[in-house]
Design a protein around this motif. Structure first.
Motif, PDB file in Angstrom:
ATOM      1  N   ARG A   1      -7.568   0.112  -4.418  1.00 60.85           N
ATOM      2  CA  ARG A   1      -8.466   0.243  -3.251  1.00 60.85           C
ATOM      3  C   ARG A   1      -8.355  -1.018  -2.371  1.00 60.85           C
ATOM      4  N   ALA A   2      -8.350  -2.170  -3.023  1.00 57.59           N
ATOM      5  CA  ALA A   2      -8.268  -3.432  -2.261  1.00 57.59           C
ATOM      6  C   ALA A   2      -6.957  -3.482  -1.468  1.00 57.59           C
TER       7      ALA A   2
ATOM      8  N   THR B   1     -15.425  -8.061   2.938  1.00 60.05           N
ATOM      9  CA  THR B   1     -14.189  -7.675   2.228  1.00 60.05           C
ATOM     10  C   THR B   1     -13.681  -8.783   1.300  1.00 60.05           C
TER      11      THR B   1
ATOM     12  N   TYR C   1      -9.903 -10.972   6.740  1.00 66.90           N
ATOM     13  CA  TYR C   1     -11.015 -10.618   5.844  1.00 66.90           C
ATOM     14  C   TYR C   1     -12.325 -10.869   6.558  1.00 66.90           C
TER      15      TYR C   1
ATOM     16  N   ASP D   1      -5.148  -0.808  -0.452  1.00 72.04           N
ATOM     17  CA  ASP D   1      -5.107   0.243   0.584  1.00 72.04           C
ATOM     18  C   ASP D   1      -5.999  -0.056   1.782  1.00 72.04           C
ATOM     19  N   TYR D   2      -7.070  -0.801   1.556  1.00 68.29           N
ATOM     20  CA  TYR D   2      -7.988  -1.063   2.682  1.00 68.29           C
ATOM     21  C   TYR D   2      -7.736  -2.417   3.357  1.00 68.29           C
ATOM     22  N   ALA D   3      -6.648  -3.059   2.979  1.00 67.74           N
ATOM     23  CA  ALA D   3      -6.381  -4.378   3.566  1.00 67.74           C
ATOM     24  C   ALA D   3      -6.175  -4.258   5.074  1.00 67.74           C
TER      25      ALA D   3
ATOM     26  N   SER E   1       0.816  -1.209   0.000  1.00 66.14           N
ATOM     27  CA  SER E   1       0.000   0.000   0.000  1.00 66.14           C
ATOM     28  C   SER E   1       0.862   1.276   0.000  1.00 66.14           C
TER      29      SER E   1
ATOM     30  N   SER F   1     -15.675  -7.524  -1.673  1.00 69.41           N
ATOM     31  CA  SER F   1     -15.386  -6.192  -2.199  1.00 69.41           C
ATOM     32  C   SER F   1     -13.898  -5.958  -2.474  1.00 69.41           C
ATOM     33  N   MET F   2     -12.987  -6.658  -1.780  1.00 71.37           N
ATOM     34  CA  MET F   2     -11.550  -6.382  -1.929  1.00 71.37           C
ATOM     35  C   MET F   2     -10.788  -7.582  -2.511  1.00 71.37           C
ATOM     36  N   TYR F   3     -10.903  -8.683  -1.809  1.00 70.72           N
ATOM     37  CA  TYR F   3     -10.118  -9.880  -2.140  1.00 70.72           C
ATOM     38  C   TYR F   3     -10.291 -10.270  -3.615  1.00 70.72           C
TER      39      TYR F   3
ATOM     40  N   ASP G   1      -9.666  -0.353  -8.670  1.00 65.55           N
ATOM     41  CA  ASP G   1     -10.221  -1.452  -7.850  1.00 65.55           C
ATOM     42  C   ASP G   1      -9.115  -2.168  -7.069  1.00 65.55           C
TER      43      ASP G   1
END
Ligand SMILES: Cc1cc2nc3c(=O)[nH]c(=O)nc-3n(C[C@H](O)[C@H](O)[C@H](O)COP(=O)(O)OP(=O)(O)OC[C@H]3O[C@@H](n4cnc5c(N)ncnc54)[C@H](O)[C@@H]3O)c2cc1C
Length: 500
Positions: free
Chosen positions: A320-321, A441, A437, A323-325, A308, A444-446, A317
């Protein structure tokens, strides 16, 4: 002439000749990826920021060092031959791929004793049993007994509205008598299961069974609280049989290094990852300054918390995934003692003592039993407790471990020699223990990271459902090797899709 079938076969087909793959991170995932890709003929380079391989798979021994954010460099002064596993310490019997690689790489294993009925539960400052070291077997058997007695009474008095036949009820009652160790009146009374105050011996010495603790005392002392009761015994991954690498878990990393060491640039800290039209350009710094490397494909195994902070041109996308981990805060301290008093005085051979204080757990070594010295884990904690201890100075961490530990083992004060602590969330190339997770998430992230961002693939423990386990690193390595090999084989027109 056929190759012997490996216990966990992996036979991708392809010819990687002429294709360059840059692997970021020389942890288990990065090295295994290089190991498997070079078998296929790919030309691999691994960039590793640290001056050692293995990443989180790290055993601390004499000379090991770490510099956490805001703290001075720490160098381990443990005696020769003494060590502790700062990262992974146990391998579940069902982590087939981890076991497979240990076998393939020639890393000998030994049993890791994760569950020890002779270790303790220790509730500090709570209830009538507070500040007493209570054997795990006492709590276990008392709770089984009381719960079985209660259930027995309810069933016998038709108090449970269960759809059980008369025969079934008889069987359940019989089971409860055996499970709880109930007496002929179906009441719970302490038995030898929970241990003796005087052990059986010769002559007239039949032994004296210890009295049971009162149910109300066990409950109000917090000994049945879910945060430390039966964590190790019930969790799928922590059930016995468990293994460890003989001589330290880092033996797995060094065995991989023997296979791919010539491909690794240590001390190469990646600062930027840029997808270009034809491939990838990576910038890194080493002792000689700023460097650049390019390749057809890049496989990035750097933990997301670290990634990050790097420069890149990934899609929004993916960015973002990353940075928000979220990663867990966790810490361990190794304490070297002059004498293995836990074995000599208390007959504790491996296993864990659970506490409700900042230590959370004390791990006793499952190696070199009955030798002269030993290193135990003075704490292994998580979340708020790990943040709190991580924020202390190195000397205050040691002080905390000794003060709290001495409540359980007064021998600490006389026998202590040296410590080394690791706060993983404050350790620059890791910035956390492992990825966390939620079901939200994962969606939305993984998922955004499961696909490559152009020429960059993401791999590592965090790209699996095996977070917190070396198995995640190994499974992810195989998965990314399959994907990259399929893609590059397809480009050469020799595509023959082979699944893992
Ligand atoms: C406290 C703790 C306890 C654990 N217990 C167990 C256990 O009992 N059993 C088990 O199986 N697993 C356990 N694990 C999990 C296991 O250690 C990991 O899942 C596994 O080692 C992760 O491997 P990896 O290759 O995915 O990541 P890593 O090991 O983190 O590898 C990533 C590599 O990237 C490097 N890197 C970072 N930044 C850069 C950069 N900018 N440039 C270049 N390189 C960089 C790092 O130095 C590192 O070598 C534990 C982990 C921790 C922290």
């Amino acid at each position: 002439m056929l190759k012997a079938a490996p216990s966990y076969a992996f036979n991708p087909q392809g010819d990687g000749k002429g294709k360059k793959v840059l692997i970021l991170g020389g942890g288990l995932c990065g090295m295994t990826t290089a190991y498997e890709l070079t078998k296929l003929g790919y030309s691999c380079t691994i960039l590793e920021a640290r001056d050692r391989v293995g990443g989180r798979c790290w055993s601390v021994r004499k000379g090991s060092h770490n510099t956490e954010t805001g703290l001075p460099k720490q160098t381990a002064q443990l005696d020769d031959g003494q060590y502790f596993n700062a990262g992974p310490s146990r391998i579940p019997h069902h982590h087939e791929l981890t076991l497979h690689y240990c076998k393939e790489l020639g890393v000998p294993l030994q049993i890791y004793n994760n569950v020890n009925e002779g270790a303790y539960y220790f509730s500090e400052g709570k209830g009538p049993l507070s500040n007493q070291k209570i054997k795990v077997r006492e709590v276990h058997n008392d709770m089984r007994g009381y719960m079985s007695e209660l259930l027995h009474k309810s069933i016998s008095q038709d108090k449970l509205d269960l759809a059980l036949s008369k025969d079934d009820i008889e069987k359940v009652l019989e089971y409860l008598r055996a499970e709880g160790g109930l007496d002929i009146d179906n009441l719970y009374k302490a038995s030898a299961r929970r241990g003796y105050t005087v052990a059986p011996s010769t002559g007239n010495q039949a032994g004296k069974v210890a009295e049971a603790h009162r149910l109300a005392d066990l409950i109000s002392s917090g000994l049945t609280d879910p945060d430390f009761y039966n964590v190790a015994e019930y969790t799928y991954e922590l059930q016995m049989t468990m293994f460890q690498a003989v001589g330290g878990m880092d033996k797995i990393a060094t065995a991989l290094e023997k296979k791919v060491g010539t491909l690794i640039k240590k001390g190469a800290e990646v600062t930027s990852i840029i997808n270009t039209d034809a491939g990838v350009k990576v910038s890194y710094t080493d002792t000689t300054g700023k460097q650049e490397a390019s390749a057809d494909i890049c496989i990035c195994t750097i933990p997301l918390t670290v990634l990050s902070n790097l420069n890149h041109n990934f899609s929004s996308d993916v960015s973002r995934a990353i940075d928000y981990a979220s990663y867990i805060a966790t810490g361990k301290i190794g304490l070297q003692f002059k004498r293995r008093f836990w074995e000599e005085d208390e007959q504790i051979y491996g296993g864990i003592t659970h506490t409700n204080n900042d230590l959370t757990q004390i791990f006793y070594p499952s190696n070199d039993y009955q030798s002269n010295k030993g290193v135990l884990l003075g704490y292994y904690n998580f979340n708020d407790k790990a943040i709190k201890t991580g924020n202390l100075s190195l000397i205050d961490r040691e002080k905390l471990a000794l003060e709290k530990g001495a409540l359980i083992h007064p021998q600490y004060l006389k026998e202590f020699e040296k410590s080394f602590s690791v706060s993983w969330h404050k350790t620059p190339c890791s910035l956390g223990g492992w990825a966390l997770y939620t079901s939200e998430t994962r969606e939305s992230m993984y998922k955004a990271l499961l696909k490559p961002d152009k020429q960059v693939y993401f791999a590592g423990e965090h790209m699996t459902y095996l977070n917190a386990w070396m198995a995640g690193a190994f499974e992810s390595a195989r998965s990314v090797v399959t994907e990259v090999n399929n893609r590059l084989s397809e480009q050469r027109g020799e595509y023959k899709k082979v699944d893992k």
